[in-house]
Design a protein around this motif. Structure first.
Motif, mmCIF file in Angstrom:
data_model
loop_
_atom_site.group_PDB
_atom_site.id
_atom_site.type_symbol
_atom_site.label_atom_id
_atom_site.label_comp_id
_atom_site.label_asym_id
_atom_site.label_seq_id
_atom_site.Cartn_x
_atom_site.Cartn_y
_atom_site.Cartn_z
ATOM 1 N N LEU A 84 0.836 -1.197 0.000
ATOM 2 C CA LEU A 84 0.000 0.000 0.000
ATOM 3 C C LEU A 84 0.874 1.251 0.000
ATOM 4 O O LEU A 84 0.609 2.200 -0.741
ATOM 5 C CB LEU A 84 -0.926 -0.008 1.219
ATOM 6 C CG LEU A 84 -1.853 1.190 1.380
ATOM 7 C CD1 LEU A 84 -2.813 1.278 0.195
ATOM 8 C CD2 LEU A 84 -2.630 1.069 2.678
ATOM 9 N N GLU A 85 1.919 1.238 0.800
ATOM 10 C CA GLU A 85 2.825 2.382 0.861
ATOM 11 C C GLU A 85 3.524 2.575 -0.486
ATOM 12 O O GLU A 85 3.678 3.695 -0.960
ATOM 13 C CB GLU A 85 3.858 2.186 1.977
ATOM 14 C CG GLU A 85 4.738 3.381 2.192
ATOM 15 C CD GLU A 85 3.985 4.630 2.594
ATOM 16 O OE1 GLU A 85 4.413 5.718 2.178
ATOM 17 O OE2 GLU A 85 2.965 4.522 3.289
ATOM 18 N N GLN A 86 3.923 1.481 -1.107
ATOM 19 C CA GLN A 86 4.567 1.565 -2.426
ATOM 20 C C GLN A 86 3.588 2.116 -3.466
ATOM 21 O O GLN A 86 3.959 2.943 -4.289
ATOM 22 C CB GLN A 86 5.064 0.187 -2.844
ATOM 23 C CG GLN A 86 5.794 0.198 -4.170
ATOM 24 C CD GLN A 86 6.276 -1.187 -4.556
ATOM 25 O OE1 GLN A 86 6.022 -2.159 -3.858
ATOM 26 N NE2 GLN A 86 6.967 -1.280 -5.667
ATOM 27 N N ARG A 88 1.097 4.122 -2.861
ATOM 28 C CA ARG A 88 0.929 5.551 -2.569
ATOM 29 C C ARG A 88 2.103 6.361 -3.119
ATOM 30 O O ARG A 88 1.902 7.466 -3.640
ATOM 31 C CB ARG A 88 0.785 5.773 -1.073
ATOM 32 C CG ARG A 88 -0.561 5.358 -0.551
ATOM 33 C CD ARG A 88 -0.712 5.663 0.909
ATOM 34 N NE ARG A 88 -2.062 5.318 1.344
ATOM 35 C CZ ARG A 88 -2.372 4.975 2.571
ATOM 36 N NH1 ARG A 88 -1.450 4.938 3.503
ATOM 37 N NH2 ARG A 88 -3.615 4.675 2.880
ATOM 38 N N ARG A 89 3.321 5.824 -2.985
ATOM 39 C CA ARG A 89 4.484 6.529 -3.529
ATOM 40 C C ARG A 89 4.393 6.628 -5.047
ATOM 41 O O ARG A 89 4.710 7.660 -5.635
ATOM 42 C CB ARG A 89 5.774 5.812 -3.128
ATOM 43 C CG ARG A 89 6.215 6.107 -1.707
ATOM 44 C CD ARG A 89 7.641 5.654 -1.459
ATOM 45 N NE ARG A 89 7.835 4.235 -1.673
ATOM 46 C CZ ARG A 89 7.737 3.304 -0.730
ATOM 47 N NH1 ARG A 89 7.450 3.661 0.505
ATOM 48 N NH2 ARG A 89 7.922 2.041 -1.001
ATOM 49 N N ILE A 91 1.622 6.611 -6.845
ATOM 50 C CA ILE A 91 0.554 7.570 -7.161
ATOM 51 C C ILE A 91 1.087 8.998 -7.035
ATOM 52 O O ILE A 91 0.833 9.851 -7.888
ATOM 53 C CB ILE A 91 -0.671 7.344 -6.251
ATOM 54 C CG1 ILE A 91 -1.392 6.054 -6.663
ATOM 55 C CG2 ILE A 91 -1.631 8.532 -6.308
ATOM 56 C CD1 ILE A 91 -2.455 5.610 -5.687
ATOM 57 N N ALA A 92 1.842 9.253 -5.974
ATOM 58 C CA ALA A 92 2.398 10.593 -5.776
ATOM 59 C C ALA A 92 3.353 10.958 -6.920
ATOM 60 O O ALA A 92 3.331 12.091 -7.413
ATOM 61 C CB ALA A 92 3.122 10.675 -4.433
ATOM 62 N N GLU A 95 1.248 11.744 -9.944
ATOM 63 C CA GLU A 95 0.606 13.051 -9.800
ATOM 64 C C GLU A 95 1.597 14.176 -10.066
ATOM 65 O O GLU A 95 1.245 15.191 -10.680
ATOM 66 C CB GLU A 95 -0.011 13.193 -8.411
ATOM 67 C CG GLU A 95 -1.279 12.373 -8.236
ATOM 68 C CD GLU A 95 -1.830 12.421 -6.823
ATOM 69 O OE1 GLU A 95 -1.090 12.821 -5.884
ATOM 70 O OE2 GLU A 95 -2.996 12.048 -6.644
#
Length: 136
Positions: A84-86, A88-89, A91-92, A95
């Protein structure tokens, strides 16, 4: 020749080191202070991230079968948390890339408007135009 004995570190010691790394202390400085190889500190940190406190075994060597089963069970949610953390990274990062592309688009739109405005000014009635091409 003297043979160095392997140092054994307790789980509490390893956890304290991992917490200091997480707090932002330099791995190199911490390794010098504790007289431990820097790679070992980061290995402890990676084990902790993968399996939590249970992954910080108190001694060297491979885990016993019972301990290995406990670690495998502990890795389930931890690995999904790291996934999940990976995500999110990632996705960031995407973006940020979309934002950069939007800035590029805005720049080129503005440049195109500026170019079209300068062309319209010279095409207006009464403005000097370039000479026509002669057809000989």
């Amino acid at each position: 020749m003297t043979r160095e004995t392997r140092r054994r570190f307790s789980r509490a010691f390893k956890l304290a080191v991992v917490e200091r790394l997480a707090a932002g202390e330099s791995g190199s400085a911490l390794a010098r202070e504790l007289s431990i190889k820097r790679g070992l500190l980061y290995r402890w940190r990676d084990h902790f991230r993968a399996g939590g406190e249970l992954a910080l075994r108190p001694g060297p060597g491979r885990p016993k079968q019972a301990e290995a089963r406990i670690l495998a069970a502990a890795r389930g949610p931890a690995s999904s948390a790291s996934d999940l953390e990976q995500a999110r990274r990632q996705i960031a990062a995407l973006e940020r890339k979309v934002g950069q592309q939007q800035l590029d688009l805005d720049f080129f739109k503005h440049a195109l408007r500026h170019l079209e405005a300068s062309r319209q000014a010279s095409d207006a009635p009464g403005a000097t135009a370039s000479s026509p091409i002669s057809k000989r």
